[in-house]
Scaffold this active site. Structure first.
Site, PDB file in Angstrom:
ATOM      1  N   GLY A  92      23.225 -30.186   4.034  1.00 16.23           N
ATOM      2  CA  GLY A  92      23.065 -28.491   5.135  1.00 16.23           C
ATOM      3  C   GLY A  92      21.735 -28.894   5.659  1.00 16.23           C
ATOM      4  O   GLY A  92      21.091 -27.919   5.788  1.00 16.23           O
ATOM      5  N   ASP A  98      31.667 -28.852   8.540  1.00 17.30           N
ATOM      6  CA  ASP A  98      32.224 -30.436   8.345  1.00 17.30           C
ATOM      7  C   ASP A  98      33.317 -30.078   7.169  1.00 17.30           C
ATOM      8  O   ASP A  98      33.338 -29.152   6.310  1.00 17.30           O
ATOM      9  CB  ASP A  98      30.255 -30.760   7.027  1.00 17.30           C
ATOM     10  N   ASP A 139      37.881 -30.764   9.420  1.00 21.81           N
ATOM     11  CA  ASP A 139      37.809 -32.230  10.402  1.00 21.81           C
ATOM     12  C   ASP A 139      37.290 -31.118  11.308  1.00 21.81           C
ATOM     13  O   ASP A 139      37.988 -30.684  12.319  1.00 21.81           O
ATOM     14  CB  ASP A 139      39.129 -32.609  10.485  1.00 21.81           C
ATOM     15  N   ASP A 159      25.470 -36.615  12.768  1.00 18.39           N
ATOM     16  CA  ASP A 159      24.506 -36.713  11.179  1.00 18.39           C
ATOM     17  C   ASP A 159      26.112 -37.466  11.389  1.00 18.39           C
ATOM     18  O   ASP A 159      25.731 -37.979   9.674  1.00 18.39           O
ATOM     19  CB  ASP A 159      23.723 -36.550  10.549  1.00 18.39           C
ATOM     20  N   LYS A 183      24.275 -40.160  15.105  1.00 16.24           N
ATOM     21  CA  LYS A 183      23.537 -41.469  14.597  1.00 16.24           C
ATOM     22  C   LYS A 183      25.103 -42.614  14.456  1.00 16.24           C
ATOM     23  O   LYS A 183      26.151 -41.968  15.106  1.00 16.24           O
ATOM     24  CB  LYS A 183      24.199 -41.125  12.652  1.00 16.24           C
TER      25      LYS A 183
HETATM   26  C1  SAM Z   1      24.852 -38.658   6.395  1.00 15.70           C
HETATM   27  S1  SAM Z   1      26.005 -36.750   5.447  1.00 15.70           S
HETATM   28  C2  SAM Z   1      25.235 -35.662   6.935  1.00 15.70           C
HETATM   29  C3  SAM Z   1      23.667 -34.996   6.391  1.00 15.70           C
HETATM   30  C4  SAM Z   1      23.424 -33.431   6.648  1.00 15.70           C
HETATM   31  N1  SAM Z   1      22.809 -33.926   8.402  1.00 15.70           N
HETATM   32  C5  SAM Z   1      21.770 -33.443   6.161  1.00 15.70           C
HETATM   33  O1  SAM Z   1      21.318 -33.221   6.679  1.00 15.70           O
HETATM   34  O2  SAM Z   1      22.688 -32.821   5.237  1.00 15.70           O
HETATM   35  C6  SAM Z   1      27.356 -37.161   6.944  1.00 15.70           C
HETATM   36  C7  SAM Z   1      28.593 -35.774   7.008  1.00 15.70           C
HETATM   37  O3  SAM Z   1      29.653 -36.232   7.629  1.00 15.70           O
HETATM   38  C8  SAM Z   1      30.564 -35.706   7.443  1.00 15.70           C
HETATM   39  N2  SAM Z   1      31.987 -36.523   8.556  1.00 15.70           N
HETATM   40  C9  SAM Z   1      32.544 -36.621   8.454  1.00 15.70           C
HETATM   41  N3  SAM Z   1      33.628 -36.963   9.186  1.00 15.70           N
HETATM   42  C10 SAM Z   1      33.844 -36.062   9.117  1.00 15.70           C
HETATM   43  C11 SAM Z   1      34.891 -35.583  10.364  1.00 15.70           C
HETATM   44  N4  SAM Z   1      35.845 -35.437  10.793  1.00 15.70           N
HETATM   45  N5  SAM Z   1      34.695 -34.173  10.327  1.00 15.70           N
HETATM   46  C12 SAM Z   1      33.499 -33.369  10.026  1.00 15.70           C
HETATM   47  N6  SAM Z   1      32.261 -33.663   8.611  1.00 15.70           N
HETATM   48  C13 SAM Z   1      32.981 -34.830   9.343  1.00 15.70           C
HETATM   49  C14 SAM Z   1      30.756 -36.035   5.988  1.00 15.70           C
HETATM   50  O4  SAM Z   1      31.794 -35.565   5.029  1.00 15.70           O
HETATM   51  C15 SAM Z   1      29.257 -36.139   5.680  1.00 15.70           C
HETATM   52  O5  SAM Z   1      29.047 -34.972   4.824  1.00 15.70           O
END
Ligand code: SAM
Length: 205
Positions: A51, A71, A91, A113, A153
């Site tokens: 978050g 997320d 998702d 991200d 990203k």
């Molecule tokens: C690097 S983390 C994000 C960090 C966030 N920007 C922060 O600053 O706290 C990447 C996130 O992408 C989420 N993610 C991956 N595939 C996803 C999907 N299909 N739907 C929702 N979230 C997804 C993962 O669960 C993970 O928490």
């Protein structure tokens, strides 16, 4: 303790400022350079957990802010007083999430991200990241207001030029950026689109 698990300067600073992850400084740098998040305009944060980006967007927008976040995992933050945080755990590419996204938009900025679970094989991971980013651009096309901004990203090593070309066709300006807070060994970069041209007719409000 490995270098990766030892809290570095960015991690310690993030904790001190109340952010759950050091990734906040990547967005802070992007925001300083390109002012993607604009006062009075709702934000969508895709792949938001734990978050830090969501909290940064809420703090940047200040009182009256509205951020929608999605997320697979839960958020560990609380919205500051006077701001609205809409969160959906799941998702982001499902029909249920599509309804949630539509109810919070159109957005002035889409932040992504989002990252796949990694296998350690750089080519495989770059391909998975590419797939996610292309789907996030589909969402941005549908839910961004004309003139809106996007940051995604992507893991380098795949077809990031194709992503760049697609963003170039949709936005007035495109930039590629590797913030200082990205670890040196990481293959991630950020692609920024400024000024959505609103090609989707439904967006022509
Ligand atoms: C690097 S983390 C994000 C960090 C966030 N920007 C922060 O600053 O706290 C990447 C996130 O992408 C989420 N993610 C991956 N595939 C996803 C999907 N299909 N739907 C929702 N979230 C997804 C993962 O669960 C993970 O928490």
């Amino acid at each position: 303790m490995s270098n990766r698990s030892r809290p570095d300067h960015f991690t310690l600073k993030a904790r001190k400022m109340g952010y759950p992850a050091r990734s906040v400084f990547k967005l802070e740098e992007i925001q300083k350079k390109w002012s993607l998040i604009k006062r009075g305009k709702p934000v969508l944060d895709v792949g938001a957990a734990p978050g830090s980006w969501t909290l940064f967007a809420l703090r940047t927008l200040g009182k009256g802010a509205c951020v929608s976040a999605v997320d697979l995992k839960p958020l560990t933050i609380k919205a500051p007083p006077g701001t609205i945080l809409r969160f959906r755990q799941g998702d982001v590419f499902t029909p249920e999430s599509a309804d949630f996204l539509a109810e919070g938009g159109l957005y002035g900025c889409v932040l992504s991200d989002v990252a796949p679970s990694t296998s350690g094989n750089r080519l495989v991971d770059a391909r998975k990241s590419w797939n996610l980013v292309m789907r996030v651009i589909d969402l941005a096309e549908e839910h961004l207001t004309p003139g809106g901004n996007l940051v995604v990203k992507i893991f380098q090593g795949g077809d990031e030029n194709e992503v760049k070309a697609r963003i170039k066709a949709l936005f007035r300006e495109v930039k590629t950026f590797k913030p200082k807070a990205v670890r040196s060994e990481s293959m991630e970069i950020y692609i920024i689109g400024k000024g959505f041209m609103g090609l989707n007719q439904e967006n022509q409000l």
